[in-house]
Design a protein around this motif. Structure first.
Motif, PDB file in Angstrom:
ATOM      1  N   TYR A   9     -54.812   9.954 -14.223  1.00  0.00           N
ATOM      2  CA  TYR A   9     -53.776  10.855 -13.709  1.00  0.00           C
ATOM      3  C   TYR A   9     -52.391  10.365 -14.109  1.00  0.00           C
ATOM      4  O   TYR A   9     -51.560  11.138 -14.593  1.00  0.00           O
TER       5      TYR A   9
ATOM      6  N   THR B 293     -51.689  10.766 -17.715  1.00  0.00           N
ATOM      7  CA  THR B 293     -51.386  12.156 -18.026  1.00  0.00           C
ATOM      8  C   THR B 293     -49.950  12.497 -17.654  1.00  0.00           C
ATOM      9  O   THR B 293     -49.286  13.263 -18.372  1.00  0.00           O
TER      10      THR B 293
ATOM     11  N   SER C 241     -55.728  16.304 -16.805  1.00  0.00           N
ATOM     12  CA  SER C 241     -56.583  15.112 -16.835  1.00  0.00           C
ATOM     13  C   SER C 241     -58.057  15.440 -16.600  1.00  0.00           C
ATOM     14  O   SER C 241     -58.935  14.662 -16.977  1.00  0.00           O
TER      15      SER C 241
END
Length: 332
Positions: free
Chosen positions: A201, A204, A235
């Motif tokens: 995450y 990303t 993601s």
């Protein structure tokens, strides 16, 4: 690890001339800024405004994590890739054609889960056949026929549930998942999944930061206050490929072990510092591993593939070109 720096220990991060300096236990470790794009802090790290100003000047993102390895937040230098035109178009795409992007993401998740499981099917784990057959028949059909995001999320949830249930066929008993528990994770496999998902995450977030996309306007996940919801969207399709393949390799090769690499309490189970170091190293190696990109006809890394998906979304928003997220099978 190239453009990413990880800080696992308590200490102080400061600016020292034109470098970054991390001080711990009376010793200085210098971090050059030239090739540093992001910093991950997994422990208590003291900083000051002089440092933040220096990070902003060099467009360096810094991510902070809590005791449980969960994401706390990001210091995000002011946007230097601003595009009013794309912002307006991104909002219009959300309002008028949200489902096409959301549907593509969920389909991409399922197809990449299929490829990861098919690897084990080919190597004798025939028990996963029920799930891969379901993905190729029912799941794809249901996703393509779905009418709203709530329905899509239900199919996505079912795909993950079946995926988790198949872990028992190719992972040791200590790492079988009974159910997904997130905050905080309650057993070793949940601890690995939570940590890996959080790493992806934040990777990303960094990838989107280098484009003109707006982090707040998402398509599958609801845009909401207090999180970069587009990073959750972008993601998702990479989780089976990056997070879970990393976990499976570490566990099946005994590089991560229950008795050595976890802290357990009554209500939680988390990776200890040594476990985090092992996971981060393997995760970075996965991000930097290369594959032949079928359309570009050249080798690219998964880190690049993540950014390429952002550019695909931009093309979809500006030019209405079909958005097809990364596919492990197609290599693009």
């Amino acid at each position: 690890m190239g453009s990413t720096k990880y800080i696992m220990s308590m200490g102080e991060l400061t600016r020292k001339d034109n470098s970054l300096c991390f001080r711990r236990d009376g010793k200085n470790v210098y971090i050059p800024v030239e090739n540093t794009k992001e910093i991950f802090c997994f422990n208590e790290v003291s900083i000051n405004t002089k440092l933040l100003d220096f990070l902003s000047q060099n467009n360096i993102i810094i991510h902070f994590y809590n005791y449980y390895g969960g994401y706390s937040g990001t210091y995000y230098p002011k946007d230097h890739y601003l595009s009013g035109k794309l912002l307006v178009k991104q909002v219009l795409k959300y309002e008028n054609d949200r489902m096409s992007v959301a549907r593509a993401i969920v389909k991409g998740i399922g197809l990449n889960i299929y490829e990861v499981l098919y690897h084990y099917y080919k190597h004798g784990k025939k028990e996963v056949k029920e799930t891969i057959d379901w993905i190729k028949s029912d799941f794809i059909r249901l996703v393509e026929q779905s009418q709203d995001v709530k329905e899509l999320m239900a199919y996505e949830g079912e795909a993950w549930r079946r995926f988790y249930a198949d872990f028992k066929y190719f992972l040791p008993e200590d790492f079988v998942m009974n159910k997904r528990v997130k905050r905080p994770p309650d057993n070793p496999i949940n601890a690995l999944v939570s940590f890996g998902n959080t790493l992806l995450y934040t990777k990303t977030i960094s990838a989107i930061y280098q484009t003109h996309l707006d982090q707040r306007i998402s398509f599958l996940h609801e845009p909401s206050v207090g999180r970069f919801s587009l990073s959750l969207d972008m993601s998702e399709v990479f989780k089976p490929v990056i997070v879970f393949r990393t976990i499976f390799d570490l566990v099946n090769n005994h590089r991560i072990q229950v008795e050595k690499h976890f802290e357990k309490n009554v209500n939680y189970c988390i990776l200890n510092e040594e476990g985090r170091k092992i996971f981060v190293k393997a995760f970075e190696e996965r991000m930097e591993s290369v594959f032949e990109h079928s359309r570009l006809k050249r080798k690219v890394t998964y880190r690049t593939a993540l950014k390429l998906d952002c550019y695909k979304l931009i093309k979809n928003i500006l030019e209405d070109k079909e958005f097809v997220p990364f596919s492990l099978k197609e290599g693009m």
